[in-house]
Design an enzyme around this catalytic site. Structure first.
Site, PDB file in Angstrom:
ATOM      1  N   LYS A 174       3.139  -9.203 -11.367  1.00  0.00           N
ATOM      2  CA  LYS A 174       3.304  -8.962 -10.082  1.00  0.00           C
ATOM      3  C   LYS A 174       3.897 -10.123  -9.009  1.00  0.00           C
ATOM      4  O   LYS A 174       3.408 -11.185  -9.572  1.00  0.00           O
ATOM      5  CB  LYS A 174       1.903  -8.560  -9.545  1.00  0.00           C
ATOM      6  CG  LYS A 174       2.239  -7.950  -7.947  1.00  0.00           C
ATOM      7  CD  LYS A 174       0.705  -7.366  -7.581  1.00  0.00           C
ATOM      8  CE  LYS A 174       0.450  -7.015  -6.280  1.00  0.00           C
ATOM      9  NZ  LYS A 174      -0.854  -6.550  -6.117  1.00  0.00           N
ATOM     10  N   SER A 187      -1.294  -1.719  -4.689  1.00  0.00           N
ATOM     11  CA  SER A 187      -0.059  -2.500  -4.498  1.00  0.00           C
ATOM     12  C   SER A 187       0.645  -2.978  -5.833  1.00  0.00           C
ATOM     13  O   SER A 187       1.885  -3.331  -5.722  1.00  0.00           O
ATOM     14  CB  SER A 187      -0.373  -3.612  -3.703  1.00  0.00           C
ATOM     15  OG  SER A 187      -1.096  -4.710  -3.940  1.00  0.00           O
ATOM     16  N   SER A 195      -5.937  -2.241  -5.735  1.00  0.00           N
ATOM     17  CA  SER A 195      -4.413  -2.478  -5.895  1.00  0.00           C
ATOM     18  C   SER A 195      -4.151  -2.403  -7.602  1.00  0.00           C
ATOM     19  O   SER A 195      -2.989  -2.631  -8.022  1.00  0.00           O
ATOM     20  CB  SER A 195      -4.178  -3.576  -5.478  1.00  0.00           C
ATOM     21  OG  SER A 195      -3.902  -3.501  -3.879  1.00  0.00           O
TER      22      SER A 195
END
Length: 538
Positions: free
Chosen positions: A122, A203, A227
């Site tokens: 990420k 996210s 997330s």
């Protein structure tokens, strides 16, 4: 610091976009991705069925090399990413890292099960190489972290191939109350690979989609509250939100260090367990991991047994906002499977949820200001100096940074003291964390439970930029996130073509037990299937 206009930053942006290997104007799904030839096969190995141990056996035998595997993913990213928007940049050093791994293996000096395995990160996780760490924002395009994040240091030590950086909800969804999960100004809106106009949740949207669509073997996401779990559920994969302290937080663009953690995202429980073993461990830059070092393990696969649910007592938590009828029915079927596998299910409620709700996000406002200011102060390169500078940057570059929503969460955070010694803040954090821990501890002990299960998500909603994610009506991540306890997600069912996940949570450092339960459920149900890349459904 001096603000840079969008015009003067154009060179940096152009350079970044060159790194995005799939940069393309097309949005059509390649025909090979949807037909029989679209199965992810390399060297005759069906990657949908293969685990990391299978890949290692193939590499040891000479049937497969890390270079071949890495090149396969780079090619697949080039073909699918223009549709999925899941990958922000690929690592220019990826093939060299793969070749290094092959050379080690040839000399019988493999570093272990992650050696030569391609991993996406990420893009809020620092790498001190030729890849930027942007949190999805143009404001950080010219930042230059001084060193790798703690988890990246561990991955490099394990021999993993850092394949690239994955898209995310910009600033890990902590910017606006009306933002859309999976959108960043650098890569646009990440698409759910099962139905392309549906939301991937976030996210950690890019990591979830990339793993589901075979753009990497595994990925590393991060979670503050939901997330990792939500994009894992929405994209039909396994996600692990580790206990706070098990995995280092150093070198990660923060939301709240009281809740932030990195964790594995994988297509199966075996791979998630192997990646967790590589990620965890003491990091002197993050003292909480030193205190928790005795809980770190170098092998979680030894807990994975098909009969692991026999004799287990599993709490059934239904108070998770509003599961729709399809999700409710799927959850009931999952409970029946748990009982068939030898578990006893116990209806439970988790107390003190109102205390958590009243205090978690007010506390995070102060934490975000403090933690983002500290991160920016310790990160090299050109970027705003603090949260006030980020706010001004957005105002100066509103056309690119705020085409759909503002930064009202930042405004609220900036209005706080950002002082973690402030008595009012400390009272809120203590109230939230203690309520979450008491709620889980009392429930687990009182009912003599091994774990608690709940639905992770409803079927993914249609993405509508500027409208927000009001359809996100399940919130089973909260107690584990706020308490810092373990939580994981495993594929539970499908609502039509869209995946649904089962959340399994427990006490702090209960990862071995949760992985065992998830593995037994996974092996019995074998729910996961390949993405369908359907453009839209009614």
């Amino acid at each position: 610091m001096k603000r840079h206009s969008w015009r003067t930053r154009g060179v940096a942006v152009a350079a970044f976009l060159v790194m995005v290997s799939a940069a393309s104007a097309t949005t059509a799904v390649p025909a090979w991705a949807t037909g029989p030839s679209g199965r992810p096969v390399v060297a005759g190995i069906d990657l949908e069925r293969a685990t990391i141990p299978d890949l290692q056996r193939a590499m040891r035998s000479g049937r497969l090399s890390s270079v071949e595997l890495t090149a396969f993913y780079l090619q697949r990213i080039r073909k699918l990413n223009p549709t999925l928007h899941a990958v922000l940049s690929t690592n220019p050093d990826a093939l060299r890292l793969a070749a290094d791994s092959d050379a080690r293996r040839h000399r019988h000096r493999s570093k272990g099960p992650m050696d030569g395995i391609p991993v996406l990160l990420k893009d809020n996780i620092d790498t001190a190489d030729r890849q930027p760490t942007t949190a999805g924002s143009t404001a950080l395009l010219e930042s230059r972290p001084y060193r790798d994040a703690g988890v990246v240091e561990n991955l490099r030590e394990a021999g993993a191939v850092i394949l690239g950086k994955a898209n995310l909800s910009e600033w890990s969804s902590y910017r606006s109350t009306s933002s859309s999960n999976g959108w960043s100004p650098l890569a646009g809106q990440t698409a759910n690979p099962y139905v392309l106009d549906r939301n991937p949740c976030g996210s950690s949207s890019g990591p979830g989609v990339a793993v589901a669509a075979h753009l990497a073997t595994v990925a590393v996401g991060t979670e503050t509250d939901g997330s990792i779990s939500c994009p894992s559920g929405a994209n039909g994969i396994v996600g692990v939100k580790p206990s706070l302290g098990l995995v280092s937080r150093s070198g990660i663009v923060p939301v709240s260090k009281q809740q932030d953690t990195a964790g594995p995202m994988a297509r199966n429980v075996v791979d998630a367990a192997i990646l967790l073993a590589a990620l965890n461990g003491a990091d002197r830059r993050d003292p909480i991991t030193v205190d928790a070092a005795r809980q770190s393990l170098d092998d979680y696969t030894r807990f994975l047994r098909p009969n692991a649910l026999r004799g287990k007592r599993i709490g059934v938590w239904r108070e998770v906002y509003t599961p729709d009828d399809t999700t409710k029915a799927a959850f009931e079927q999952a409970l029946s499977r748990l009982r068939k596998l030898g578990a006893t299910t116990v209806e439970i409620t988790i107390p003190y949820l109102d205390v958590i709700a009243a205090n978690e996000f007010p506390a995070i406002r102060t934490e975000f200001k403090h933690d983002i200011n500290a991160y920016l102060a310790s990160t090299g390169g050109k970027h705003p100096a603090d949260l006030a500078g980020l706010i001004q940057y957005n105002l100066d570059h509103a056309a690119i940074e705020m085409p759909y929503w503002t930064h009202n969460l930042w405004d609220r955070s900036q209005a706080t003291t950002g002082d973690l010694t402030d008595p009012a803040y400390r009272a809120m954090r203590e109230a939230a964390t203690s309520a979450a821990r008491r709620g889980l501890d009392e429930t687990l002990r009182g009912e003599k439970l091994d774990a608690i299960v709940a639905p992770t998500n409803n079927a993914a909603w249609k993405t509508q930029l500027g409208v927000g994610d009001g359809a996100l009506l399940i919130d089973s991540s909260g107690p584990a996130a706020v308490s810092g306890y373990a939580n994981m997600t495993v594929p539970m069912a499908y609502a039509g073509p869209l995946p649904l996940g089962l959340s399994i949570m427990g006490g702090r450092f209960s990862e071995p037990s949760l992985l065992a339960i998830a593995y037994a459920f996974e092996q019995d149900t074998k729910v996961r299937r390949l993405p369908t890349f359907i453009p839209s459904i009614g």
